[in-house]
Design a protein around this motif. Structure first.
Motif, mmCIF file in Angstrom:
data_model
loop_
_atom_site.group_PDB
_atom_site.id
_atom_site.type_symbol
_atom_site.label_atom_id
_atom_site.label_comp_id
_atom_site.label_asym_id
_atom_site.label_seq_id
_atom_site.Cartn_x
_atom_site.Cartn_y
_atom_site.Cartn_z
ATOM 1 N N ILE A 184 0.828 -1.207 0.000
ATOM 2 C CA ILE A 184 0.000 0.000 0.000
ATOM 3 C C ILE A 184 0.863 1.258 0.000
ATOM 4 N N LEU A 185 2.079 1.169 0.492
ATOM 5 C CA LEU A 185 2.934 2.339 0.650
ATOM 6 C C LEU A 185 3.293 2.976 -0.689
ATOM 7 N N PHE A 186 3.695 2.188 -1.683
ATOM 8 C CA PHE A 186 4.105 2.759 -2.962
ATOM 9 C C PHE A 186 2.946 3.465 -3.677
ATOM 10 N N PRO A 187 1.776 2.839 -3.842
ATOM 11 C CA PRO A 187 0.679 3.568 -4.494
ATOM 12 C C PRO A 187 0.232 4.804 -3.713
ATOM 13 N N ALA A 188 0.302 4.744 -2.393
ATOM 14 C CA ALA A 188 -0.097 5.908 -1.584
ATOM 15 C C ALA A 188 0.865 7.067 -1.802
ATOM 16 N N THR A 189 2.167 6.788 -1.849
ATOM 17 C CA THR A 189 3.126 7.866 -2.058
ATOM 18 C C THR A 189 3.030 8.434 -3.470
ATOM 19 N N VAL A 190 2.735 7.588 -4.442
ATOM 20 C CA VAL A 190 2.547 8.081 -5.815
ATOM 21 C C VAL A 190 1.319 8.990 -5.886
ATOM 22 N N MET A 191 0.255 8.611 -5.216
ATOM 23 C CA MET A 191 -0.954 9.434 -5.222
ATOM 24 C C MET A 191 -0.714 10.781 -4.537
ATOM 25 N N ILE A 192 0.037 10.788 -3.448
ATOM 26 C CA ILE A 192 0.358 12.042 -2.764
ATOM 27 C C ILE A 192 1.164 12.950 -3.687
ATOM 28 N N MET A 193 2.146 12.375 -4.381
ATOM 29 C CA MET A 193 2.972 13.168 -5.288
ATOM 30 C C MET A 193 2.151 13.704 -6.459
ATOM 31 N N LEU A 194 1.268 12.889 -7.009
ATOM 32 C CA LEU A 194 0.412 13.360 -8.105
ATOM 33 C C LEU A 194 -0.533 14.470 -7.639
ATOM 34 N N PHE A 195 -1.045 14.344 -6.426
ATOM 35 C CA PHE A 195 -1.907 15.372 -5.864
ATOM 36 C C PHE A 195 -1.143 16.692 -5.723
ATOM 37 N N CYS A 196 0.069 16.606 -5.207
ATOM 38 C CA CYS A 196 0.893 17.815 -5.042
ATOM 39 C C CYS A 196 1.248 18.431 -6.389
#
Length: 61
Positions: free
Chosen positions: A5-17
């Motif tokens: 779950i960590l990798f997709p969550a960090t990618v989503m945070i970066m895309l949001f930013c």
């Protein structure tokens, strides 16, 4: 947090930013505190993203 779950969550945070940065540049200028908060969130997310990407590649050959 589980490693899957960590990798997709960090990618989503970066895309949001990055989406908020795009909105700031093109559509609507954001206040200074918002731009600084987005930058801090991206700066904090970057090492976690690199770590989770390395673990993701190692666990999924």
């Amino acid at each position: 947090m589980r490693k899957r779950i960590l990798f997709p969550a960090t990618v989503m945070i970066m895309l949001f930013c990055l989406g908020l940065v795009f909105i700031n540049w093109i559509i609507l200028p954001l206040p200074d505190w918002a731009v600084r908060s987005i930058g801090f969130m991206m700066l904090a997310d970057l090492p976690v993203l690199v770590y989770s990407r390395i673990r993701f590649v190692q666990n999924n050959p």
